[in-house]
Design a protein around this motif. Structure first.
Motif, PDB file in Angstrom:
ATOM      1  N   PHE A  34       5.185 -29.843  46.804  1.00  0.00           N
ATOM      2  CA  PHE A  34       5.845 -28.560  46.973  1.00  0.00           C
ATOM      3  C   PHE A  34       4.828 -27.527  47.444  1.00  0.00           C
ATOM      4  CE2 PHE A  34       8.470 -30.951  44.120  1.00  0.00           C
ATOM      5  CZ  PHE A  34       9.770 -30.623  44.495  1.00  0.00           C
ATOM      6  N   PRO A  35       5.263 -26.515  48.217  1.00  0.00           N
ATOM      7  CA  PRO A  35       4.307 -25.509  48.709  1.00  0.00           C
ATOM      8  C   PRO A  35       3.865 -24.560  47.603  1.00  0.00           C
ATOM      9  CG  PRO A  35       6.533 -24.899  49.354  1.00  0.00           C
ATOM     10  CD  PRO A  35       6.621 -26.269  48.720  1.00  0.00           C
ATOM     11  N   GLU A  36       2.637 -24.071  47.721  1.00  0.00           N
ATOM     12  CA  GLU A  36       2.129 -23.056  46.806  1.00  0.00           C
ATOM     13  C   GLU A  36       2.773 -21.702  47.104  1.00  0.00           C
ATOM     14  OE1 GLU A  36      -2.102 -20.805  46.166  1.00  0.00           O
ATOM     15  OE2 GLU A  36      -2.157 -22.973  46.411  1.00  0.00           O
ATOM     16  N   ALA A  37       3.150 -21.510  48.370  1.00  0.00           N
ATOM     17  CA  ALA A  37       3.738 -20.233  48.785  1.00  0.00           C
ATOM     18  C   ALA A  37       4.635 -20.443  49.995  1.00  0.00           C
ATOM     19  CB  ALA A  37       2.633 -19.234  49.129  1.00  0.00           C
ATOM     20  N   VAL A  38       5.577 -19.532  50.155  1.00  0.00           N
ATOM     21  CA  VAL A  38       6.350 -19.407  51.390  1.00  0.00           C
ATOM     22  C   VAL A  38       6.057 -18.003  51.879  1.00  0.00           C
ATOM     23  CG1 VAL A  38       8.643 -19.307  52.417  1.00  0.00           C
ATOM     24  CG2 VAL A  38       8.114 -21.048  50.697  1.00  0.00           C
ATOM     25  N   ARG A  39       5.430 -17.919  53.041  1.00  0.00           N
ATOM     26  CA  ARG A  39       4.942 -16.632  53.533  1.00  0.00           C
ATOM     27  C   ARG A  39       5.727 -16.158  54.754  1.00  0.00           C
ATOM     28  NH1 ARG A  39       0.399 -15.748  50.652  1.00  0.00           N
ATOM     29  NH2 ARG A  39      -0.706 -17.589  49.888  1.00  0.00           N
ATOM     30  N   GLY A  40       5.836 -14.831  54.851  1.00  0.00           N
ATOM     31  CA  GLY A  40       6.371 -14.218  56.051  1.00  0.00           C
ATOM     32  C   GLY A  40       7.869 -14.329  56.248  1.00  0.00           C
ATOM     33  N   ILE A  41       8.646 -14.265  55.182  1.00  0.00           N
ATOM     34  CA  ILE A  41      10.107 -14.225  55.335  1.00  0.00           C
ATOM     35  C   ILE A  41      10.432 -12.886  55.990  1.00  0.00           C
ATOM     36  CG2 ILE A  41      12.320 -14.212  54.126  1.00  0.00           C
ATOM     37  CD1 ILE A  41      10.801 -15.752  51.819  1.00  0.00           C
ATOM     38  N   PRO A  42      10.993 -12.883  57.200  1.00  0.00           N
ATOM     39  CA  PRO A  42      11.150 -11.628  57.937  1.00  0.00           C
ATOM     40  C   PRO A  42      12.206 -10.697  57.337  1.00  0.00           C
ATOM     41  CG  PRO A  42      12.115 -13.441  59.165  1.00  0.00           C
ATOM     42  CD  PRO A  42      11.464 -14.042  57.955  1.00  0.00           C
ATOM     43  N   SER A  59      10.248 -22.607  31.901  1.00  0.00           N
ATOM     44  CA  SER A  59       9.688 -21.262  31.857  1.00  0.00           C
ATOM     45  C   SER A  59       9.360 -20.822  30.447  1.00  0.00           C
ATOM     46  CB  SER A  59      10.668 -20.266  32.483  1.00  0.00           C
ATOM     47  OG  SER A  59      10.108 -18.976  32.479  1.00  0.00           O
ATOM     48  N   GLY A  60       8.236 -20.165  30.334  1.00  0.00           N
ATOM     49  CA  GLY A  60       7.818 -19.494  29.107  1.00  0.00           C
ATOM     50  C   GLY A  60       7.416 -18.083  29.472  1.00  0.00           C
ATOM     51  N   SER A  61       6.510 -17.501  28.715  1.00  0.00           N
ATOM     52  CA  SER A  61       6.046 -16.152  29.024  1.00  0.00           C
ATOM     53  C   SER A  61       4.891 -16.206  30.019  1.00  0.00           C
ATOM     54  CB  SER A  61       5.623 -15.438  27.744  1.00  0.00           C
ATOM     55  OG  SER A  61       4.576 -16.157  27.129  1.00  0.00           O
ATOM     56  N   GLY A  62       4.537 -15.060  30.552  1.00  0.00           N
ATOM     57  CA  GLY A  62       3.450 -14.948  31.516  1.00  0.00           C
ATOM     58  C   GLY A  62       3.951 -14.945  32.946  1.00  0.00           C
ATOM     59  N   LYS A  63       3.027 -14.663  33.867  1.00  0.00           N
ATOM     60  CA  LYS A  63       3.400 -14.574  35.280  1.00  0.00           C
ATOM     61  C   LYS A  63       3.777 -15.947  35.823  1.00  0.00           C
ATOM     62  CE  LYS A  63       0.554 -13.402  38.755  1.00  0.00           C
ATOM     63  NZ  LYS A  63      -0.179 -12.551  39.721  1.00  0.00           N
ATOM     64  N   VAL A  64       4.933 -15.996  36.506  1.00  0.00           N
ATOM     65  CA  VAL A  64       5.430 -17.239  37.094  1.00  0.00           C
ATOM     66  C   VAL A  64       5.155 -17.253  38.593  1.00  0.00           C
ATOM     67  CG1 VAL A  64       7.436 -18.758  37.332  1.00  0.00           C
ATOM     68  CG2 VAL A  64       7.219 -17.299  35.318  1.00  0.00           C
ATOM     69  N   TRP A  65       5.380 -16.138  39.260  1.00  0.00           N
ATOM     70  CA  TRP A  65       5.082 -16.001  40.679  1.00  0.00           C
ATOM     71  C   TRP A  65       5.058 -14.543  41.060  1.00  0.00           C
ATOM     72  CZ3 TRP A  65      10.116 -17.641  39.401  1.00  0.00           C
ATOM     73  CH2 TRP A  65      11.182 -16.919  39.919  1.00  0.00           C
ATOM     74  N   LEU A 138       1.050 -20.869  39.954  1.00  0.00           N
ATOM     75  CA  LEU A 138       0.526 -22.205  39.673  1.00  0.00           C
ATOM     76  C   LEU A 138       0.380 -22.465  38.175  1.00  0.00           C
ATOM     77  CD1 LEU A 138      -2.048 -22.546  42.577  1.00  0.00           C
ATOM     78  CD2 LEU A 138       0.253 -23.517  42.433  1.00  0.00           C
ATOM     79  N   GLY A 139       1.262 -21.845  37.402  1.00  0.00           N
ATOM     80  CA  GLY A 139       1.300 -22.106  35.967  1.00  0.00           C
ATOM     81  C   GLY A 139       2.229 -23.279  35.687  1.00  0.00           C
ATOM     82  N   SER A 140       2.585 -23.449  34.443  1.00  0.00           N
ATOM     83  CA  SER A 140       3.403 -24.599  34.070  1.00  0.00           C
ATOM     84  C   SER A 140       4.873 -24.456  34.456  1.00  0.00           C
ATOM     85  CB  SER A 140       3.288 -24.850  32.566  1.00  0.00           C
ATOM     86  OG  SER A 140       3.786 -23.739  31.855  1.00  0.00           O
ATOM     87  N   GLN A 141       5.309 -23.240  34.822  1.00  0.00           N
ATOM     88  CA  GLN A 141       6.696 -23.019  35.209  1.00  0.00           C
ATOM     89  C   GLN A 141       6.902 -23.314  36.695  1.00  0.00           C
ATOM     90  OE1 GLN A 141       5.003 -19.925  34.105  1.00  0.00           O
ATOM     91  NE2 GLN A 141       5.949 -19.408  32.180  1.00  0.00           N
ATOM     92  N   ILE A 142       8.110 -23.745  37.040  1.00  0.00           N
ATOM     93  CA  ILE A 142       8.450 -24.015  38.441  1.00  0.00           C
ATOM     94  C   ILE A 142       9.293 -22.867  38.971  1.00  0.00           C
ATOM     95  CG2 ILE A 142       9.672 -25.548  40.023  1.00  0.00           C
ATOM     96  CD1 ILE A 142       9.066 -27.838  38.076  1.00  0.00           C
ATOM     97  N   PRO A 143       8.773 -22.106  39.955  1.00  0.00           N
ATOM     98  CA  PRO A 143       9.538 -21.003  40.539  1.00  0.00           C
ATOM     99  C   PRO A 143      10.586 -21.511  41.535  1.00  0.00           C
ATOM    100  CG  PRO A 143       7.158 -20.722  40.867  1.00  0.00           C
ATOM    101  CD  PRO A 143       7.390 -22.117  40.412  1.00  0.00           C
TER     102      PRO A 143
END
Length: 181
Positions: A34-42, A59-65, A138-143
């Motif tokens: 899976f990609p780390e990022a999807v960039r440039g959605i216009p 998902s838990g607490s903390g930053k997911v994306w 890149l934490g344990s949660q899947i965005p």
């Protein structure tokens, strides 16, 4: 999410166009395919608010994306998506302090699944937004991001953090849809 409704849909009064497919970003749970990022959605236009339909798995607490907004003048603004505040595990649907439950349904494995509607109020509404990127923490949660649309501020949600890291809450009862040009 096979049961998620496609096409032109309204969630909590916000219109979206939902395609067959979504953005699923990398985490240690789903691996390197899976990609780390999807960039440039216009975007290419002025927006008062952006609305995101999204969820997280495990998902838990903390930053997911982060959603990364790039303005036409080159400035960049990060919108952190925080577990238990602006997104939660799709197998535990409920309203959150910073996001409203946008849709609930079921799948063959679970009776209750959910997707959240997150509102971001643009601090620079007179400046065109060039693009949006979605970047995993890149934490344990899947965005997972299902759809993005623009409109006027309407929901009571977290839309930014102040210098101390406290959540800024805004509320505006006026709303209308801004169609594509």
């Amino acid at each position: 999410l096979r049961e998620f409704p496609l096409g032109d849909r309204t969630f909590n009064g916000i219109p979206f166009h939902v395609e067959d497919g979504c953005v699923v970003l990398r985490s240690p749970k789903n691996g390197p395919g899976f990609p780390e990022a999807v960039r440039g959605i216009p975007v290419g236009r002025k927006v008062s608010a952006l609305y995101f339909l999204h969820l997280a798995a495990w998902s838990g607490s903390g930053k997911v994306w982060d959603y990364v907004v790039k303005f036409a003048d080159g400035r960049v603004l990060q919108i952190p998506i925080i577990g238990t505040v602006s997104v939660a595990n799709w197998y535990n649907p409920r309203d959150l302090p910073g996001a409203k439950l946008g849709w609930t349904g079921s799948n063959p494995l679970r009776a209750g699944i959910g997707v959240w509607l997150y509102e971001w109020i643009n601090p620079e509404p007179d400046l065109p937004v060039d693009s949006i990127s979605v970047v995993s923490a890149l934490g344990s949660q899947i965005p997972v991001v299902i759809a993005i649309t623009a409109g006027e501020p309407v929901l009571r949600v977290v839309d930014d953090f102040d210098k101390r890291g406290a959540y800024l809450i805004r509320k505006n009862k006026n709303r209308f849809y801004i169609p594509d040009d």
